[in-house]
Write a protein that holds these residues in place. Structure first.
Motif, PDB file in Angstrom:
ATOM      1  N   UNK A 252     109.119  37.813  68.768  1.00 28.93           N
ATOM      2  CA  UNK A 252     108.135  37.137  67.901  1.00 28.93           C
ATOM      3  C   UNK A 252     106.708  37.550  68.245  1.00 28.93           C
ATOM      4  N   UNK A 253     106.558  38.419  69.261  1.00 24.57           N
ATOM      5  CA  UNK A 253     105.240  38.914  69.634  1.00 24.57           C
ATOM      6  C   UNK A 253     104.575  38.153  70.763  1.00 24.57           C
ATOM      7  N   UNK A 254     105.279  37.206  71.331  1.00 25.17           N
ATOM      8  CA  UNK A 254     104.723  36.402  72.416  1.00 25.17           C
ATOM      9  C   UNK A 254     105.462  36.673  73.706  1.00 25.17           C
ATOM     10  N   UNK A 255     104.828  36.305  74.817  1.00 24.44           N
ATOM     11  CA  UNK A 255     105.454  36.378  76.125  1.00 24.44           C
ATOM     12  C   UNK A 255     106.306  35.143  76.339  1.00 24.44           C
ATOM     13  N   UNK A 256     107.314  35.273  77.183  1.00 24.44           N
ATOM     14  CA  UNK A 256     108.130  34.124  77.555  1.00 24.44           C
ATOM     15  C   UNK A 256     108.486  34.199  79.024  1.00 24.44           C
ATOM     16  N   UNK A 257     108.811  33.053  79.591  1.00 26.75           N
ATOM     17  CA  UNK A 257     109.242  32.986  80.986  1.00 26.75           C
ATOM     18  C   UNK A 257     110.749  33.235  81.010  1.00 26.75           C
ATOM     19  N   UNK A 258     111.156  34.270  81.734  1.00 28.12           N
ATOM     20  CA  UNK A 258     112.576  34.592  81.849  1.00 28.12           C
ATOM     21  C   UNK A 258     113.230  33.610  82.815  1.00 28.12           C
ATOM     22  N   UNK A 259     112.625  33.420  83.969  1.00 30.52           N
ATOM     23  CA  UNK A 259     113.144  32.499  84.980  1.00 30.52           C
ATOM     24  C   UNK A 259     112.044  32.216  85.992  1.00 30.52           C
TER      25      UNK A 259
ATOM     26  N   UNK B  82      97.355  40.215  54.436  1.00 34.23           N
ATOM     27  CA  UNK B  82      98.124  39.444  53.471  1.00 34.23           C
ATOM     28  C   UNK B  82      99.553  39.148  53.886  1.00 34.23           C
ATOM     29  N   UNK B  83      99.878  39.368  55.151  1.00 31.46           N
ATOM     30  CA  UNK B  83     101.194  38.991  55.660  1.00 31.46           C
ATOM     31  C   UNK B  83     101.052  37.676  56.407  1.00 31.46           C
ATOM     32  N   UNK B  84     102.154  37.117  56.843  1.00 30.70           N
ATOM     33  CA  UNK B  84     102.095  35.889  57.627  1.00 30.70           C
ATOM     34  C   UNK B  84     101.780  36.229  59.086  1.00 30.70           C
ATOM     35  N   UNK B  85     101.241  35.281  59.830  1.00 33.88           N
ATOM     36  CA  UNK B  85     101.046  35.520  61.269  1.00 33.88           C
ATOM     37  C   UNK B  85     102.359  35.846  61.976  1.00 33.88           C
ATOM     38  N   UNK B  86     103.443  35.242  61.516  1.00 31.42           N
ATOM     39  CA  UNK B  86     104.756  35.511  62.116  1.00 31.42           C
ATOM     40  C   UNK B  86     105.151  36.975  61.919  1.00 31.42           C
ATOM     41  N   UNK B  87     104.915  37.502  60.704  1.00 34.66           N
ATOM     42  CA  UNK B  87     105.232  38.912  60.431  1.00 34.66           C
ATOM     43  C   UNK B  87     104.355  39.830  61.268  1.00 34.66           C
ATOM     44  N   UNK B  88     103.096  39.471  61.425  1.00 30.87           N
ATOM     45  CA  UNK B  88     102.193  40.271  62.256  1.00 30.87           C
ATOM     46  C   UNK B  88     102.671  40.274  63.705  1.00 30.87           C
ATOM     47  N   UNK B  89     103.100  39.123  64.195  1.00 31.47           N
ATOM     48  CA  UNK B  89     103.613  39.036  65.562  1.00 31.47           C
ATOM     49  C   UNK B  89     104.868  39.857  65.754  1.00 31.47           C
TER      50      UNK B  89
ATOM     51  N   UNK C  97     105.417  43.046  68.106  1.00 31.77           N
ATOM     52  CA  UNK C  97     106.479  43.003  69.118  1.00 31.77           C
ATOM     53  C   UNK C  97     107.241  44.317  69.176  1.00 31.77           C
ATOM     54  N   UNK C  98     107.425  44.954  68.037  1.00 30.52           N
ATOM     55  CA  UNK C  98     108.125  46.244  68.031  1.00 30.52           C
ATOM     56  C   UNK C  98     107.350  47.271  68.844  1.00 30.52           C
ATOM     57  N   UNK C  99     106.037  47.249  68.746  1.00 33.77           N
ATOM     58  CA  UNK C  99     105.211  48.166  69.544  1.00 33.77           C
ATOM     59  C   UNK C  99     105.270  47.781  71.023  1.00 33.77           C
TER      60      UNK C  99
END
Length: 118
Positions: A48-55, A84-91, A95-97
Motif C-alpha cells: 500500500x506504499x507504507x512501512x510496517x513493523x514485521x516483528x 486525478x488518481x486516489x491517494x491509495x492508487x498513488x501509494x 510501492x512497486x518502485x
C-alpha cells in the motif's frame, strides 16, 4: 485510450517526483532508524506504499515508522491531487518502485498476504 495513457504517464512522472518528496518528508534520524530496522528484518515495505513493523520494535522505532508514513501519506495526497488518481492508487504505484529497491532478505507485505522475505 489516450486519456488513460496520459493519466498513466502523469502518474509515472508524479511517482518519480514522489521519490524526492518522500526523502524530504522524513527526518534523518527516522530514516536511519528505519533503514537499520529494514536491514535487521524488523520493518518492511507494504504494497500500500507504507512501512510496517514485521516483528518487535521499540517505541522509538514505531515513532520513526509513523513519521515516515505520515510524510508518505502527504506525498500520496499531493500526487493524487495532481494526477486525478486516489491517494491509495498513488501509494500502491509508489510501492512497486519501493519493492524494486528492496535488498534481498528484506521484507515485503503484499496487499492480500503476510510478510515475505525478498
Amino acid at each position: 485510450m489516450i486519456r488513460k495513457t496520459m493519466t498513466v504517464l502523469a502518474l509515472g512522472l508524479a511517482m518519480t517526483a514522489a521519490g524526492a518528496n518522500l526523502a524530504l518528508a522524513q527526518s534523518a534520524a527516522a530514516k536511519a532508524a528505519v533503514d537499520a530496522a529494514k536491514a535487521a528484518g524488523t520493518v518492511g515495505e507494504q504494497a500500500d506504499g507504507y512501512l510496517g513493523i514485521v516483528a518487535g520494535g521499540d517505541a522509538g522505532l514505531r515513532a520513526s515508522v509513523a513519521e515516515i508514513n505520515t510524510g508518505r501519506a502527504a506525498a500520496y495526497r499531493d500526487i493524487a491531487a495532481k494526477t486525478g488518481v486516489t491517494p491509495e492508487a498513488a501509494g500502491q504505484a509508489t510501492a512497486k518502485q519501493l519493492y524494486s529497491r528492496l535488498a534481498p532478505g528484506q521484507y515485503w507485505k503484499p496487499l492480500d498476504g503476510g510478510w515475505v522475505k525478498k
